[in-house]
Enzyme design. Structure first.
Site, short mmCIF file in Angstrom:
data_model
loop_
_atom_site.label_atom_id
_atom_site.label_comp_id
_atom_site.label_asym_id
_atom_site.label_seq_id
_atom_site.Cartn_x
_atom_site.Cartn_y
_atom_site.Cartn_z
CG HIS A 185 43.90 19.29 74.60
ND1 HIS A 185 43.14 18.17 74.35
CD2 HIS A 185 43.97 19.37 75.96
CE1 HIS A 185 42.78 17.61 75.49
NE2 HIS A 185 43.29 18.32 76.49
CG HIS A 212 44.08 21.41 80.72
ND1 HIS A 212 42.73 21.46 80.94
CD2 HIS A 212 44.28 20.37 79.86
CE1 HIS A 212 42.13 20.49 80.27
NE2 HIS A 212 43.06 19.81 79.60
CG HIS A 262 38.88 17.13 77.94
ND1 HIS A 262 38.87 18.47 77.66
CD2 HIS A 262 40.13 16.85 78.37
CE1 HIS A 262 40.07 18.99 77.93
NE2 HIS A 262 40.85 18.03 78.36
CD GLU A 269 41.92 12.29 79.23
OE1 GLU A 269 40.95 12.95 79.67
OE2 GLU A 269 43.11 12.51 79.56
CG ASP A 295 46.09 17.04 78.37
OD1 ASP A 295 45.26 17.93 78.58
OD2 ASP A 295 45.88 15.84 78.65
CG ASP A 296 47.23 18.77 82.05
OD1 ASP A 296 46.70 19.83 82.41
OD2 ASP A 296 46.58 17.79 81.61
#
Ligand code: ADE
Ligand code: ZN
Length: 350
Positions: free
Chosen positions: A19, A21, A209, A212, A290-291
């Site tokens: 996961h 991005h 997703h 969340e 994630d980011d």
């Protein structure tokens, strides 16, 4: 370096990231550098764009998913050329390698690029070149997951699926699957039923997703309507005991992003995540970043945050590492190779 007793163990544990991005790995420094090179004007009216330091300070106080997404989409507007995508992705792989990541499945958001005039081919070719170099230089294997932005028209998702399906990166397996991201509440999974059905028919893997910012309905919606094989985030699953049983029984993997959940105010602290509850209920989980450029934590940082909050045992860490491998879309031979690396590492620890 975290304060847990298992820091050394976690540092060298072979890891899989599912996961991530790629646009979320763009640091404020690189963002400003590319804005200058590509002559992209950043919003002057927002003091956050005064300098990389001011932007970093703004990243430290996101109030919600939508607050983050506002900066995320402005940020990626500096990515224009194939070389920009190659540089970005190679930097990520090189950073992931220092965290002992051996396999990564990477999201990208084609609609956020094509809508500003950057061709789909530019994006994928750029990232694919970084994947090739990362395999050669670090031995990291990887796949791409094309995400649809759920807050854009469904027709656009369909068009992008068709675009991708007619391209060789689909047939050669560079793109292993599809995902669904961006603003969650108000954009339920069932909207994307048809495009997911087409993907299934084409033999493409599927994730989304869910849970969340949206509640358990978004999770069951993704399972029932999109036939997803895994769920990204999914932390709000803990609010529905029956659904949790189902997810455990069906062995659907949740790709949890602990630091992201704190930064976007999904929970107040990592210790408030239902990680112990999931493990006790037999839900398959793994930890991801994630980011990372926006949330200030790469893969090992997320592992450390979990260990500091929950003090998992070595067996539990082995279980989550193996769950990530089994839930990945690597080919069987590669899965077995990584499972054996984990087994040897854990057996030799101590
Ligand atoms: N796009 C990038 N990061 C995301 C996240 N955490 N949730 C939804 N969409 C995203
Ligand atoms: Zn995400």
């Amino acid at each position: 370096m975290c304060n847990s007793k298992l820091h050394n163990f976690l540092e060298r544990l072979p890891k899989v990231e599912l996961h991530l991005h790629i646009e979320g790995t763009l640091s404020p420094e690189l963002l400003f550098k590319l804005a200058a090179t590509n002559k992209i004007e950043l919003p002057k009216s927002d003091p956050a764009f005064a300098s990389p330091e001011a932007l970093q300070a703004r990243y430290d106080r996101f109030t919600s998913l939508s607050d983050f997404l506002h900066y995320y989409y402005i940020g990626m507007s500096v990515l224009l050329t194939e070389a920009d995508f190659t540089f970005l992705a190679y930097e990520y792989f090189s950073r992931a390698h220092t965290d002992k990541c051996v396999h990564a499945e990477i999201f990208f958001d084609p609609q956020a690029h094509t809508t500003r005039g950057v061709a789909y081919e530019t994006v994928v070719k750029g990232i694919a070149e970084a994947q090739r170099k990362a395999k050669e230089d670090f031995g990291i294997t990887s796949k791409l997951i094309m995400c649809f932005l759920r807050d854009m028209a469904v027709a656009s998702a369909n068009d992008h699926f068709t675009l991708a399906a007619n391209h060789s990166y689909f047939s050669d397996g560079t793109i292993a699957g599809i995902g669904l991201d961006s603003a969650e509440v108000g954009f339920p999974p069932e909207l994307f039923r048809d495009v997911y059905a087409k993907a299934k028919e084409a033999g493409v893997h599927r994730t989304a997703h869910a849970g969340e910012e949206g509640g358990p309905d978004y999770l069951s919606g993704a399972l029932d309507n999109l036939q997803v094989e895994r769920i990204d985030h999914g932390v709000r699953l803990a609010e529905d005991a029956e659904l949790m049983k189902r997810v455990a029984q069906e062995k659907k993997l949740l790709t949890i992003c602990p630091i992201s959940n704190v930064k976007l105010q999904v929970v107040k602290a990592v210790s408030k995540l239902p990680i112990r509850k999931f493990l006790d209920a037999g839900v398959q989980i793994c930890f991801n970043s994630d980011d990372p450029a926006y949330f200030g934590g790469y893969l090992l940082d997320n592992f450390c945050a979990v260990e500091e909050a929950f003090g998992l045992s070595i067996e539990e860490w082995k279980g989550t590492a193996e769950a990530a491998v089994r839930g990945s879309w690597a080919d069987q031979e590669r899965k077995e190779e990584i499972l054996s690396q984990i087994d040897t590492y854990v057996s030799n620890y101590n």
